[in-house]
Write a protein that holds these residues in place. Sequence first.
Motif, short mmCIF file in Angstrom:
data_model
loop_
_atom_site.label_atom_id
_atom_site.label_comp_id
_atom_site.label_asym_id
_atom_site.label_seq_id
_atom_site.Cartn_x
_atom_site.Cartn_y
_atom_site.Cartn_z
N LYS A 19 0.08 -2.17 2.49
CA LYS A 19 0.65 -1.43 3.47
C LYS A 19 -0.06 -0.52 3.91
O LYS A 19 -0.95 0.41 3.26
N GLU A 37 -0.64 3.19 5.33
CA GLU A 37 -0.17 4.67 5.25
C GLU A 37 -0.86 5.64 6.23
O GLU A 37 -1.82 5.31 6.61
N LYS A 38 -0.24 6.73 6.49
CA LYS A 38 -0.69 7.65 7.37
C LYS A 38 -2.29 8.09 6.69
O LYS A 38 -2.93 8.33 7.58
N THR A 63 3.66 2.16 7.59
CA THR A 63 4.90 3.26 7.82
C THR A 63 4.88 3.73 9.20
O THR A 63 4.15 3.67 10.01
N SER A 77 5.18 6.89 10.01
CA SER A 77 4.02 7.91 10.42
C SER A 77 2.87 7.40 10.54
O SER A 77 2.05 8.22 11.34
#
Length: 119
Positions: free
Chosen positions: A20, A22-23, A56, A58
Amino acid sequence: MIEILEMPADFIVGIRVSGKIEKDDILPLIDSMKLKFDQHSKLSVYIEVESWEGITVSALWEDLKFGLPHLKAINKKAVVTDRQWLSRVTEWADMLFPGIKAEPFGLQQKEQALHWLMN
Protein backbone atom coordinates in the motif's frame (compact mmCIF):
# COMPACT_ATOMS: atom_id res chain seq x y z
CA MET A 1 5.64 1.27 -0.26
CA ILE A 2 7.67 3.09 -2.90
CA GLU A 3 11.35 2.38 -3.44
CA ILE A 4 13.27 4.90 -5.54
CA LEU A 5 15.50 3.04 -8.03
CA GLU A 6 18.80 4.02 -9.61
CA MET A 7 18.32 4.64 -13.32
CA PRO A 8 20.78 4.60 -16.25
CA ALA A 9 20.00 8.25 -17.13
CA ASP A 10 19.38 11.26 -14.89
CA PHE A 11 16.19 12.25 -16.75
CA ILE A 12 14.49 8.99 -15.72
CA VAL A 13 12.71 8.65 -12.38
CA GLY A 14 12.54 5.00 -11.34
CA ILE A 15 10.33 3.49 -8.65
CA ARG A 16 9.31 0.06 -7.42
CA VAL A 17 5.85 -0.18 -5.90
CA SER A 18 4.78 -2.87 -3.45
CA GLY A 19 1.99 -3.09 -0.93
CA LYS A 20 0.00 0.00 0.00
CA ILE A 21 1.24 3.49 -0.88
CA GLU A 22 1.19 5.91 2.06
CA LYS A 23 1.77 9.67 2.19
CA ASP A 24 5.24 9.02 3.68
CA ASP A 25 6.07 7.05 0.52
CA ILE A 26 5.03 9.83 -1.87
CA LEU A 27 6.90 12.73 -0.22
CA PRO A 28 10.47 11.43 -0.88
CA LEU A 29 9.47 10.67 -4.47
CA ILE A 30 8.21 14.24 -4.92
CA ASP A 31 11.45 15.60 -3.47
CA SER A 32 13.46 13.44 -5.87
CA MET A 33 11.40 14.60 -8.84
CA LYS A 34 11.77 18.27 -7.85
CA LEU A 35 15.55 17.87 -7.99
CA LYS A 36 15.34 16.27 -11.43
CA PHE A 37 13.01 19.02 -12.70
CA ASP A 38 15.67 21.54 -11.69
CA GLN A 39 18.02 19.83 -14.18
CA HIS A 40 15.65 18.70 -16.95
CA SER A 41 12.59 20.23 -18.60
CA LYS A 42 11.16 16.77 -19.40
CA LEU A 43 11.34 13.55 -17.39
CA SER A 44 10.54 9.94 -18.13
CA VAL A 45 9.18 7.58 -15.48
CA TYR A 46 9.90 3.88 -14.88
CA ILE A 47 7.37 2.17 -12.59
CA GLU A 48 7.87 -1.44 -11.55
CA VAL A 49 4.87 -3.06 -9.84
CA GLU A 50 5.03 -6.59 -8.46
CA SER A 51 2.25 -6.13 -5.91
CA TRP A 52 -0.11 -3.25 -5.18
CA GLU A 53 -2.66 -2.95 -2.41
CA GLY A 54 -3.88 0.56 -3.12
CA ILE A 55 -3.10 4.10 -2.09
CA THR A 56 -4.27 6.13 0.89
CA VAL A 57 -6.31 9.28 0.31
CA SER A 58 -3.54 11.48 1.74
CA ALA A 59 -0.96 9.87 -0.57
CA LEU A 60 -3.24 10.30 -3.58
CA TRP A 61 -3.79 13.97 -2.65
CA GLU A 62 -0.02 14.63 -2.47
CA ASP A 63 0.49 12.80 -5.76
CA LEU A 64 -2.22 14.80 -7.54
CA LYS A 65 -1.18 18.11 -5.98
CA PHE A 66 2.35 17.69 -7.33
CA GLY A 67 1.64 15.66 -10.45
CA LEU A 68 -1.12 17.60 -12.17
CA PRO A 69 0.86 20.85 -12.56
CA HIS A 70 3.82 18.83 -13.90
CA LEU A 71 1.80 16.65 -16.29
CA LYS A 72 3.23 18.28 -19.43
CA ALA A 73 6.77 17.79 -18.12
CA ILE A 74 6.51 13.99 -18.30
CA ASN A 75 7.62 12.64 -21.66
CA LYS A 76 7.31 8.86 -21.30
CA LYS A 77 6.09 6.37 -18.72
CA ALA A 78 6.99 2.68 -18.69
CA VAL A 79 4.90 0.48 -16.40
CA VAL A 80 6.58 -2.86 -15.73
CA THR A 81 4.18 -5.42 -14.29
CA ASP A 82 2.62 -8.81 -14.83
CA ARG A 83 -0.72 -7.58 -13.53
CA GLN A 84 -2.94 -7.50 -16.61
CA TRP A 85 -5.28 -4.82 -15.28
CA LEU A 86 -2.36 -2.41 -14.74
CA SER A 87 -1.21 -3.01 -18.30
CA ARG A 88 -4.68 -2.08 -19.53
CA VAL A 89 -4.75 1.04 -17.34
CA THR A 90 -1.41 2.04 -18.87
CA GLU A 91 -2.84 1.65 -22.36
CA TRP A 92 -5.86 3.79 -21.41
CA ALA A 93 -3.59 6.44 -19.88
CA ASP A 94 -1.71 6.58 -23.17
CA MET A 95 -4.98 7.53 -24.89
CA LEU A 96 -6.21 9.89 -22.16
CA PHE A 97 -2.95 11.85 -21.88
CA PRO A 98 -1.64 12.18 -25.45
CA GLY A 99 1.34 14.27 -24.32
CA ILE A 100 2.73 11.33 -22.32
CA LYS A 101 3.75 8.19 -24.16
CA ALA A 102 2.86 5.28 -21.86
CA GLU A 103 3.80 1.65 -22.51
CA PRO A 104 3.18 -1.50 -20.46
CA PHE A 105 5.95 -4.09 -20.15
CA GLY A 106 6.02 -7.48 -18.43
CA LEU A 107 8.29 -8.04 -15.41
CA GLN A 108 10.63 -10.05 -17.63
CA GLN A 109 10.97 -6.99 -19.94
CA LYS A 110 12.71 -4.57 -17.54
CA GLU A 111 15.65 -4.00 -19.89
CA GLN A 112 13.33 -3.36 -22.85
CA ALA A 113 11.39 -0.82 -20.79
CA LEU A 114 14.57 1.05 -19.88
CA HIS A 115 15.75 0.95 -23.49
CA TRP A 116 12.41 2.39 -24.62
CA LEU A 117 12.67 5.22 -22.09
CA MET A 118 16.22 6.03 -23.19
CA ASN A 119 15.26 6.48 -26.86
